[in-house]
Design a protein around this motif. Structure first.
Motif, PDB file in Angstrom:
ATOM      1  N   ALA A 109       0.838  -1.202   0.000  1.00 22.90           N
ATOM      2  CA  ALA A 109       0.000   0.000   0.000  1.00 22.90           C
ATOM      3  C   ALA A 109       0.869   1.246   0.000  1.00 22.90           C
ATOM      4  N   ALA A 110       0.536   2.179  -0.881  1.00 15.12           N
ATOM      5  CA  ALA A 110       1.328   3.410  -0.989  1.00 15.12           C
ATOM      6  C   ALA A 110       1.241   4.249   0.272  1.00 15.12           C
ATOM      7  N   SER A 111       0.164   4.059   1.053  1.00 14.55           N
ATOM      8  CA  SER A 111      -0.038   4.877   2.251  1.00 14.55           C
ATOM      9  C   SER A 111       0.758   4.368   3.446  1.00 14.55           C
ATOM     10  N   HIS A 112       1.432   3.242   3.309  1.00 12.61           N
ATOM     11  CA  HIS A 112       2.150   2.677   4.439  1.00 12.61           C
ATOM     12  C   HIS A 112       3.617   3.106   4.439  1.00 12.61           C
ATOM     13  N   HIS A 113       4.225   3.050   5.618  1.00  9.13           N
ATOM     14  CA  HIS A 113       5.540   3.645   5.834  1.00  9.13           C
ATOM     15  C   HIS A 113       6.523   2.571   6.319  1.00  9.13           C
ATOM     16  N   PHE A 114       7.622   2.422   5.602  1.00  3.68           N
ATOM     17  CA  PHE A 114       8.648   1.470   5.982  1.00  3.68           C
ATOM     18  C   PHE A 114       9.921   2.260   6.243  1.00  3.68           C
ATOM     19  N   LEU A 115      10.196   2.427   7.521  1.00  2.00           N
ATOM     20  CA  LEU A 115      11.234   3.347   7.957  1.00  2.00           C
ATOM     21  C   LEU A 115      12.612   2.726   7.841  1.00  2.00           C
ATOM     22  N   THR A 116      13.588   3.558   7.470  1.00  4.59           N
ATOM     23  CA  THR A 116      14.983   3.130   7.515  1.00  4.59           C
ATOM     24  C   THR A 116      15.475   3.195   8.962  1.00  4.59           C
ATOM     25  N   ARG A 117      16.600   2.560   9.188  1.00  8.12           N
ATOM     26  CA  ARG A 117      17.204   2.615  10.522  1.00  8.12           C
ATOM     27  C   ARG A 117      17.480   4.065  10.923  1.00  8.12           C
ATOM     28  N   ASP A 118      18.004   4.873  10.007  1.00 12.45           N
ATOM     29  CA  ASP A 118      18.319   6.261  10.321  1.00 12.45           C
ATOM     30  C   ASP A 118      17.054   7.072  10.616  1.00 12.45           C
TER      31      ASP A 118
END
Length: 215
Positions: A179-188
Motif C-alpha cells: 500500500a502506498a499509504s504505508h511507511h517502511f522506515l529506515t534505521r536512520d
C-alpha cells in the motif's frame, strides 16, 4: 475501510503467533521491559499476544489499545484483568488517561498516517524515566524469510495445520506491504524519530526493534 481491514485480519492473525520468528520478536520486546514495570500501554495491541507476554512481568496495570473492536475482543479473551480501550493511534489518545512507565508498539507504525506524529505522541505519554519499545517492518519486508526460519526450526510439517490461515495472512500482508499509504522506515529515520541509537533487526531481519528511554 481501514478498520474493516483490521477486523478481517483479526480472524487469521493469531496463526502468526505460532511462527518461531514472531515468538522470538515478542521475547526480545519483553526482554526490554523492566521487571515489575509499573503502568504499561500496549499501543496497537492487535489480538493481545504482546499484552499476554508482558503480563508475566507483573506490571502494576496493563492497558491495551487498538482501533479494531474485533482485535480488542480477541485480546480480552486472552487477557482478563487488562483494561482494553478502543483508540486510534492517528488520533490524540484522549481515550487514555495518565502517563505510562512502559509503552509497547509492535509492528504498528507502518500503518499509521504519520509515524513521526504518532511516535511523538507516544513519547509524550511516557512517565519520567519511562521506556518506549517499538518494532516496525523494514522496507522490502516479506514473509519468505519468516517462513524459511520457522521451517528451519520446526520442520515443514509444522505448517500443515495452519496453511489455510497462513494463505489468508499472506494475501492481507501483500495488500498491506504494497500500500502506498504505508511507511517502511529506515534505521536512520527511526533513530531520528525516537532519538535513540538502540536499534537492531528482528523478525528474521524483516523488522526493526528500537528502544527509547525518556529523561
Amino acid at each position: 475501510m481501514r478498520r474493516r481491514l483490521w477486523d478481517v485480519y483479526a480472524w487469521c492473525y493469531d496463526v502468526i503467533a505460532g511462527l518461531t520468528p514472531y515468538r522470538e520478536m515478542v521475547l526480545r520486546m519483553i526482554d526490554a521491559v523492566p521487571e515489575e514495570p509499573g503502568r504499561v500501554l500496549d499501543a496497537g495491541c492487535g489480538t493481545g499476544n504482546l499484552t499476554r507476554a508482558v503480563r508475566e512481568r507483573r506490571p502494576g496495570e496493563v492497558v491495551a489499545a487498538d482501533l479494531s473492536p474485533v482485535m480488542l475482543e480477541r485480546s480480552r479473551r486472552k487477557n482478563p484483568g487488562v483494561t482494553h480501550v478502543r483508540a486510534d493511534l492517528d488520533g490524540d489518545l484522549r481515550e487514555l488517561s495518565g502517563a505510562f512507565d512502559v509503552i509497547l508498539c509492535g509492528n504498528v507504525l507502518y500503518a499509521v498516517a504519520d509515524p513521526e506524529r504518532t511516535v511523538a505522541l507516544l513519547k509524550s505519554r511516557l512517565a519520567p524515566g519511562g521506556r518506549l519499545i517499538v518494532t516496525t517492518p523494514r522496507a522490502g519486508a516479506g514473509v519468505t524469510a519468516i517462513l524459511r526460519d520457522h521451517v528451519r526450526d520446526r520442520g515443514l510439517l509444522s505448517l500443515v495445520p495452519v496453511i489455510l490461515p497462513l494463505l489468508a495472512v499472506g494475501v492481507i500482508n501483500a495488500r498491506l506491504l504494497n500500500a502506498a499509504s504505508h511507511h517502511f522506515l529506515t534505521r536512520d529515520e527511526l533513530a531520528v524519530m525516537l532519538g535513540t541509537a538502540r536499534i537492531s533487526a528482528t523478525y528474521s531481519d524483516q523488522a526493526w526493534l528500537a528502544i527509547h528511554d525518556a529523561a
